[in-house]
Design an enzyme around this catalytic site. Structure first.
Site, PDB file in Angstrom:
ATOM      1  N   HIS A   1     -39.177 -12.615  31.553  1.00  0.00           N
ATOM      2  CA  HIS A   1     -39.317 -13.289  30.262  1.00  0.00           C
ATOM      3  C   HIS A   1     -38.265 -12.806  29.284  1.00  0.00           C
ATOM      4  CE1 HIS A   1     -41.645 -10.270  27.560  1.00  0.00           C
ATOM      5  NE2 HIS A   1     -41.071  -9.607  28.521  1.00  0.00           N
TER       6      HIS A   1
ATOM      7  N   GLN B   1     -51.319 -10.763  27.996  1.00  0.00           N
ATOM      8  CA  GLN B   1     -52.013 -11.536  26.973  1.00  0.00           C
ATOM      9  C   GLN B   1     -52.270 -12.943  27.520  1.00  0.00           C
ATOM     10  OE1 GLN B   1     -50.456 -11.002  22.883  1.00  0.00           O
ATOM     11  NE2 GLN B   1     -49.123  -9.444  23.770  1.00  0.00           N
TER      12      GLN B   1
ATOM     13  N   SER C   1     -47.135 -10.378  20.569  1.00  0.00           N
ATOM     14  CA  SER C   1     -45.864  -9.648  20.636  1.00  0.00           C
ATOM     15  C   SER C   1     -44.716 -10.407  19.980  1.00  0.00           C
ATOM     16  CB  SER C   1     -45.489  -9.372  22.094  1.00  0.00           C
ATOM     17  OG  SER C   1     -46.528  -8.692  22.749  1.00  0.00           O
TER      18      SER C   1
ATOM     19  N   HIS D   1     -41.949 -16.098  23.400  1.00  0.00           N
ATOM     20  CA  HIS D   1     -41.364 -15.854  24.712  1.00  0.00           C
ATOM     21  C   HIS D   1     -40.939 -17.157  25.368  1.00  0.00           C
ATOM     22  CE1 HIS D   1     -44.051 -12.115  25.088  1.00  0.00           C
ATOM     23  NE2 HIS D   1     -44.739 -12.858  24.239  1.00  0.00           N
TER      24      HIS D   1
ATOM     25  N   CYS E   1     -37.964  -7.080  24.538  1.00  0.00           N
ATOM     26  CA  CYS E   1     -38.850  -6.313  25.427  1.00  0.00           C
ATOM     27  C   CYS E   1     -38.027  -5.295  26.194  1.00  0.00           C
ATOM     28  CB  CYS E   1     -39.546  -7.268  26.396  1.00  0.00           C
ATOM     29  SG  CYS E   1     -40.652  -6.442  27.571  1.00  0.00           S
TER      30      CYS E   1
END
Length: 119
Positions: A11, A87, A110, A113, A69
């Site tokens: 991702h 998640q 977060s 994505h 990330c």
């Protein structure tokens, strides 16, 4: 699909001021993230996605340069994971993809994505 079925995915995460943790390897102080709206994170991610889908850029290269990330150093690779490890929106999007497909924008705590299912 049984819960033992794992998927593999990579991702690209772009954090924004609504992200749970407003810091990353690229921005340890969170200065950029704190000033990034969700809208600008989404538009940045959409243009990165367009470059990947059109073949102009490779997913791994884009991830390693732009993703917030720590998986960026592995080209965005998260390795295999099963149900209830990520998640929920992220998990659902990944399981819905076919191998090699890239998701649309996915929102989590977060940030935003795009996900590529790799296995």
């Amino acid at each position: 699909m049984s819960s033992t079925d794992k998927v593999k995915a990579s991702h690209i995460l772009i954090k924004h001021q609504g992200s749970r943790r407003k810091a990353s390897w690229k921005d340890p102080e969170g200065r950029i993230i704190t000033n990034t709206t969700r809208e600008s994170a989404v538009s940045q991610l959409k243009s990165l996605r367009d470059d990947i889908v059109s073949g102009k850029s490779k997913f791994e290269d884009v991830a390693s340069r732009y993703s917030d990330c720590s998986s960026a150093k592995r080209g965005g690779d998260l390795g295999p994971f099963g149900r209830n490890q990520m998640q929920k929106p992220f998990e659902d999007a990944t399981y819905a993809l076919k191998v090699g497909e890239i998701s649309d924008i996915v929102d989590t705590d977060s940030g935003v994505h795009i996900i590529m299912r790799t296995g």
